[in-house]
Design a protein around this motif. Sequence first.
Motif, PDB file in Angstrom:
ATOM      1  N   ILE A 168       0.824  -1.213   0.000  1.00 41.19           N
ATOM      2  CA  ILE A 168       0.000   0.000   0.000  1.00 41.19           C
ATOM      3  C   ILE A 168       0.863   1.269   0.000  1.00 41.19           C
ATOM      4  O   ILE A 168       0.350   2.366   0.230  1.00 41.19           O
ATOM      5  N   ARG A 255      -4.653  12.538   6.886  1.00 45.42           N
ATOM      6  CA  ARG A 255      -4.939  11.118   6.741  1.00 45.42           C
ATOM      7  C   ARG A 255      -4.884  10.649   5.285  1.00 45.42           C
ATOM      8  O   ARG A 255      -4.363   9.572   4.996  1.00 45.42           O
ATOM      9  N   ARG A 259       0.002   6.912   5.491  1.00 42.29           N
ATOM     10  CA  ARG A 259      -0.309   5.533   5.871  1.00 42.29           C
ATOM     11  C   ARG A 259       0.064   5.352   7.353  1.00 42.29           C
ATOM     12  O   ARG A 259       1.119   5.825   7.798  1.00 42.29           O
ATOM     13  N   ASP A 279      -4.103   1.360   8.741  1.00 36.91           N
ATOM     14  CA  ASP A 279      -4.096   0.588   7.495  1.00 36.91           C
ATOM     15  C   ASP A 279      -3.777  -0.885   7.699  1.00 36.91           C
ATOM     16  O   ASP A 279      -4.218  -1.719   6.904  1.00 36.91           O
ATOM     17  N   VAL A 332      -6.223  -6.504   8.631  1.00 38.70           N
ATOM     18  CA  VAL A 332      -6.392  -5.379   7.697  1.00 38.70           C
ATOM     19  C   VAL A 332      -7.859  -4.968   7.671  1.00 38.70           C
ATOM     20  O   VAL A 332      -8.749  -5.768   7.979  1.00 38.70           O
ATOM     21  N   SER A 336      -9.309  -4.079   2.045  1.00 42.54           N
ATOM     22  CA  SER A 336      -7.940  -3.588   1.870  1.00 42.54           C
ATOM     23  C   SER A 336      -7.270  -4.215   0.646  1.00 42.54           C
ATOM     24  O   SER A 336      -7.604  -5.335   0.231  1.00 42.54           O
TER      25      SER A 336
END
Length: 367
Positions: A168, A255, A259, A279, A332, A336
Motif C-alpha cells: 500500500i 490522513r 499511511r 491501514d 487489515v 484492503s
Amino acid sequence: MHQPVHPLAKILSLCLLCGFISGCPSETPQAGPGVANGTKRIVLLTNGPDPFWDTCEAGAVAAAEDLGLADKGYTLSYERGDFTDKGQLDKLKQYNLQSDIAAVGISVYNPESAAIAREMKKLRDKGVKVITFDGDIDREQFRDARFAYLGTDNLVGGRELGRAAKAIAPENAKYSFFVGSTSAANAVARMDGFVEGMEGTGTEIERLADGADKIKNRNNVEGALDRNSDLNMLVGIWAYNTPIIVQVVKDKKIRESTRVLCFDAAEASIKEMGDGNVDVMVVQNPYQIGAESVELLLALSEDDQETVDKFYPSYSQEGEGDLHRTDLRVVVPDGSAITADLFDPETVFMTYDEFKAWLAERSLVSS
C-alpha cells in the motif's frame, strides 16, 4: 563540639548504606511471600505497565488454573516493570534474595544490559529456572543467562508488516518508526524486519525513541512530520504508539496522504482501524505468550522433560534450538488491497471483522 569525620569512616558508612539499600553480596537471603504457606513462586516480569500485558496476564492466570499450580505447591506472581533498566534490575535483585522463587520469566527491556544478564545468571546458578518471553536478552553476548526464549519472532513480524506496507506504499514512500526504545531486542528486530519486507521500496527517515513517555511520543510524531514534509508512512512499533500517531494525523488533517501501520492491537488501535484510521496491524498473541510461559516454567520446575521437548524438540543454545515462536496475525480493514498471499503460510491473515469476532469469542478487547 563538632568532630571532623575521618575519610575512612565516611567510606565505611557509605558501603554499609549501599549494602542495606541495593543488595550487596553480604545481604542475607530473605523469605519471600510464598514461604509462609510453603509454596514456591513462578514469576512473570514484564518490561513495562502497558495494557498489552493485561491480555498476557489473563493467559497466565488461566494457565495457572488449568495446570493446577496451587495443588502442585506453586503460586503465580505476575509483576510489571516500568520501562527502565533499573526497574527490572531491582526486581531481579529481590528475586535473588528471596528463597521461595522457583522460576522466573522476563520480557527484557534492555537486551544489552550486562547487569540484568548478571542477575539472571545468578538466579540460574541458584537453581531457579529462567526464560525470556516477548523480548529476549542479547543472544550474542548473554544467551546462557536464560534457558530459552518464548514469544513472537519479531524479525518475522517486522518482515510481515513491511510486506503489507509495500503493498500500500505511496509513490516515493518515506517512513519513520516510533517506539519506546530503539535498542530493545523486539524493537530492533521489528524495525529491521520491516525494512527487509519493504524490499527496497521507500526510504527510512528516522527511528525515534520516547522512553514510553506518551507526551514525548506525540512530540516525536509531530517533529518528524514538521522536519519532513514528504513523510507519508508512520510506523508504530509498541502498542501505545499507534493511538498517538493516529491522533496527530487527525489533528494535522493529513490522513489521505499518510499511511498508518503498527504492531499490536491496543484497544484504541482496533477502534481506529474500524474508523478507517489504521491501514494494517501485525498482532501478537499475548494470551498465548502468558499461558505458554507458565506451562514451560512449571515443566522446568517439575523436570517434566516431555513438556519441555514439546516447546523445544531440538533444544540447544544455538541457532533456533532455544526459540519457541508463538502465533502471529496480520489484520487489515475490510476491502484492503493487502491480501493473504503476501505473507508466510504460518501467519494468520484476518480482516477487521474476522479479528473482532476472534476477540469476542475469547472475551478480549486487545491483543
